[in-house]
Design an enzyme around this catalytic site. Structure first.
Site, PDB file in Angstrom:
ATOM      1  CB  SER A  96      -0.971  -0.048   1.190  1.00 51.23           C
ATOM      2  OG  SER A  96      -1.998   0.898   1.032  1.00 51.23           O
ATOM      3  CG  ASP A 220      -7.218  -3.026  -2.875  1.00 49.38           C
ATOM      4  OD1 ASP A 220      -7.773  -2.111  -2.241  1.00 49.38           O
ATOM      5  OD2 ASP A 220      -6.015  -3.320  -2.745  1.00 49.38           O
ATOM      6  CG  HIS A 248      -5.832  -2.361   0.715  1.00 46.55           C
ATOM      7  ND1 HIS A 248      -5.113  -2.129  -0.445  1.00 46.55           N
ATOM      8  CD2 HIS A 248      -5.225  -1.617   1.692  1.00 46.55           C
ATOM      9  CE1 HIS A 248      -4.120  -1.293  -0.180  1.00 46.55           C
ATOM     10  NE2 HIS A 248      -4.165  -0.973   1.104  1.00 46.55           N
TER      11      HIS A 248
END
Length: 268
Positions: A96, A220, A248
């Protein structure tokens, strides 16, 4: 083993360092810390790798200075850790927010000591839409998130956690995951949100030449799969593996699949 490593005068980062063998250096996402990789660390150490998890400045057990939350400084922090631990033949893994920081490290520091790269649901090459990059959220949505953090950070983190997962986690897991976000400094959380809003990593991509594994959950809702589809087209040597039926937080939702793909790539 845990290290506190000074990365600039008066600023120390906490680094978890477990196992022996080729070092795999993990950069966590916003707004958690290296503990998010516990299901990877146990498996990698068992497979003969050295797990190195960095708490970025402002997060976990690291110092939380007033400044330094831009990608350049965070990439410099990573380089300071690499030099302090005298690491060689690194696999750098960014999840991320850790993804664009890893990409910045690769470009800014000429892939220093890195032989392979893993980008895990990366917020890269940038997190928000612009005229030249059509994916992600509007910059104004980050401003709303910051307002929510300043109003009631625990409530914001609980809500953010709901977006994080496609599969429903257990209640104890939700509490644990929320606690990782609460370990962060509010200031660091907000400053990093501003970096996610404003930073652009498109120019970092030509600086990445090593073999790169992209892992991304198909569902996601935070970093859309479009990010990794774009990266797969614009990196010199990239392989994209889609993690089905996960969001995610695929490193939790599909632990076995995630770990198997990582180890396959590491042994390649």
């Amino acid at each position: 083993m845990g290290h506190f490593i000074e990365v600039e005068t008066g600023v120390k980062l906490f680094v978890e360092d477990i196992g022996e063998g080729q070092p795999v250096v993990f950069l966590h996402g916003w707004p958690v810390n290296h503990k998010m990789f516990e299901y990877q660390s146990t498996e990698l150490v068992k497979q003969g790798y050295r797990f190195i998890g960095i708490d970025l400045r402002g997060y976990g057990q690291s110092d939380r200075p007033a400044s330094g939350y831009d990608y350049d400084r965070k990439a410099d922090d990573v380089k300071a850790v690499v030099e302090h631990l005298q690491l060689e033949n690194i696999v750098l893994a960014g999840f991320s927010m850790g993804g664009p920081i890893a990409a910045r490290y690769m470009n800014r520091h000429k892939e220093f000591k890195v032989s392979k790269l893993m980008l895990l649901a990366p917020a890269a090459p940038r997190f928000t839409k612009t005229d030249h990059f059509p994916y992600g959220i509007e910059a104004s949505e980050i401003d709303g998130m910051i307002a929510s953090i300043q109003e009631d950070r625990p409530a914001f983190l609980a809500e953010f956690g709901k977006q994080f997962f496609h599969q429903e986690p257990s209640d104890p897991f939700k509490q644990w995951f929320g606690s990782l976000g609460l370990e962060a400094s509010a200031h660091g959380t907000i400053q990093s949100a501003l970096a996610l809003r404003d930073e652009d990593g498109l120019e970092d991509l030509p600086g990445i030449t090593v073999p790169t594994l992209l892992l991304h959950g198909t569902e996601d809702e935070i970093c859309p799969l479009d990010f990794s589809l774009y990266l797969a087209e614009h990196l010199a040597d990239a392989e994209l593996i889609k993690i089905e039926n996960s969001g995610h937080g695929f490193v939790f939702e599909e632990k076995e699949k995630t770990n198997n793909e990582m180890i396959r790539f590491l042994k390649r």
